[in-house]
Motif scaffolding. Structure first.
Motif, PDB file in Angstrom:
ATOM      1  N   TYR A 119       2.690   2.874 -11.279  1.00 55.53           N
ATOM      2  CA  TYR A 119       1.571   2.346 -10.592  1.00 55.53           C
ATOM      3  C   TYR A 119       1.968   1.911  -9.425  1.00 55.53           C
ATOM      4  N   ASN A 120       1.805   2.609  -8.226  1.00 49.76           N
ATOM      5  CA  ASN A 120       2.088   2.094  -6.892  1.00 49.76           C
ATOM      6  C   ASN A 120       0.986   1.221  -6.005  1.00 49.76           C
ATOM      7  N   ASN A 121      -0.110   1.080  -6.661  1.00 54.19           N
ATOM      8  CA  ASN A 121      -0.991   0.449  -6.039  1.00 54.19           C
ATOM      9  C   ASN A 121      -1.539  -0.797  -6.905  1.00 54.19           C
ATOM     10  N   PHE A 122      -0.870  -1.364  -7.694  1.00 58.53           N
ATOM     11  CA  PHE A 122      -1.288  -2.486  -8.374  1.00 58.53           C
ATOM     12  C   PHE A 122      -1.942  -3.651  -7.512  1.00 58.53           C
ATOM     13  N   THR A 123      -3.118  -4.002  -7.783  1.00 59.92           N
ATOM     14  CA  THR A 123      -3.783  -4.691  -6.578  1.00 59.92           C
ATOM     15  C   THR A 123      -4.251  -5.984  -7.182  1.00 59.92           C
ATOM     16  N   VAL A 124      -4.031  -7.185  -6.495  1.00 59.94           N
ATOM     17  CA  VAL A 124      -4.658  -8.424  -6.788  1.00 59.94           C
ATOM     18  C   VAL A 124      -5.263  -8.867  -5.520  1.00 59.94           C
ATOM     19  N   LYS A 125      -6.542  -9.498  -5.588  1.00 59.94           N
ATOM     20  CA  LYS A 125      -7.444  -9.793  -4.419  1.00 59.94           C
ATOM     21  C   LYS A 125      -8.313 -10.974  -4.983  1.00 59.94           C
ATOM     22  N   GLN A 141       1.488  -4.276  -5.069  1.00 61.59           N
ATOM     23  CA  GLN A 141       2.637  -3.957  -5.422  1.00 61.59           C
ATOM     24  C   GLN A 141       2.866  -2.820  -6.388  1.00 61.59           C
ATOM     25  N   GLY A 142       4.019  -1.979  -6.611  1.00 57.97           N
ATOM     26  CA  GLY A 142       4.463  -0.878  -7.439  1.00 57.97           C
ATOM     27  C   GLY A 142       5.051  -1.647  -8.894  1.00 57.97           C
ATOM     28  N   ILE A 143       4.393  -0.844  -9.954  1.00 58.59           N
ATOM     29  CA  ILE A 143       4.565  -1.303 -11.163  1.00 58.59           C
ATOM     30  C   ILE A 143       5.022  -0.158 -12.016  1.00 58.59           C
ATOM     31  N   ASN A 144       6.530   0.004 -12.614  1.00 64.53           N
ATOM     32  CA  ASN A 144       7.051   1.180 -13.135  1.00 64.53           C
ATOM     33  C   ASN A 144       6.906   0.695 -14.727  1.00 64.53           C
ATOM     34  N   ILE A 145       6.001   1.537 -15.173  1.00 70.76           N
ATOM     35  CA  ILE A 145       5.759   1.426 -16.805  1.00 70.76           C
ATOM     36  C   ILE A 145       6.543   2.333 -17.470  1.00 70.76           C
ATOM     37  N   GLN A 146       7.606   2.011 -18.340  1.00 67.26           N
ATOM     38  CA  GLN A 146       8.446   2.884 -18.920  1.00 67.26           C
ATOM     39  C   GLN A 146       7.943   3.158 -20.537  1.00 67.26           C
ATOM     40  N   ARG A 147       8.155   4.360 -21.078  1.00 64.89           N
ATOM     41  CA  ARG A 147       7.854   4.647 -22.236  1.00 64.89           C
ATOM     42  C   ARG A 147       8.434   3.879 -23.420  1.00 64.89           C
TER      43      ARG A 147
END
Length: 169
Positions: A119-125, A141-147
């Motif tokens: 999830y390359n566009n995790f956004t907080v504003k 920021q990017g978030i990588n969620i593993q199975r």
């Protein structure tokens, strides 16, 4: 935002032949944009890249008030797991935050990543009304969620890379 400003004065060589050698400073001032309403995100603490936990990923941010006065009693803020408006979760950070104050805010809603992946566009504003410096209102920021796995587990790395990250040393 700079915490420190340094000003340097120098004197060129003087051998007493020039009567006005030395410092002659009058009406010196350091100026800049004076902000009366500026709140910004310093960092995103959570979520982090980890295993797939549907509906269980907390969202926590560090927020700072850069202005010379306290913030409003409530500061609108949202997060989106992919940066889209459709996935926005909007809440209010309770205030006021005092001048030069910092708070850690935990969203009451969790980030529900629907499946493993990047999830390359995790956004907080932040969406504070009248904010005078929008450059510090957003973090992406990017978030990588593993199975998630339950042993024993067999992984075929020929497809999807097994949702593993590649690290180089």
């Amino acid at each position: 935002h700079k915490a420190t400003v340094k000003v340097r004065f120098g004197v060129i060589y003087s051998d007493n032949n020039f009567a006005y050698a030395g410092f002659n400073i009058d009406n010196f001032a350091v100026t800049g944009n004076f902000l009366t309403n500026d709140v910004g995100i310093i960092s995103v603490i959570k979520p982090i890249s980890d295993c797939h936990n549907p509906g269980m990923d907390s969202v926590m941010i560090v927020v700072h008030n850069y202005a010379d006065r306290a913030t409003a009693p409530a500061i609108p803020v949202f997060f989106s797991i992919d940066g889209s408006e459709a996935k926005r979760v909007t809440e209010n950070i309770p205030g006021p935050i005092p001048s030069d104050g910092t708070v850690i805010y935990r969203f009451t809603h969790t980030a529900d990543f629907p499946s493993p992946g990047n999830y390359n566009n995790f956004t907080v504003k932040l969406q504070a009304a009248g904010d005078e410096d929008p450059d510090n209102d957003t973090k992406v920021q990017g978030i990588n969620i593993q199975r998630s796995i339950s042993p024993p587990d067999v992984q075929n790395f020929e497809t999807t890379g097994g949702y593993c990250n590649r690290y180089r040393t």
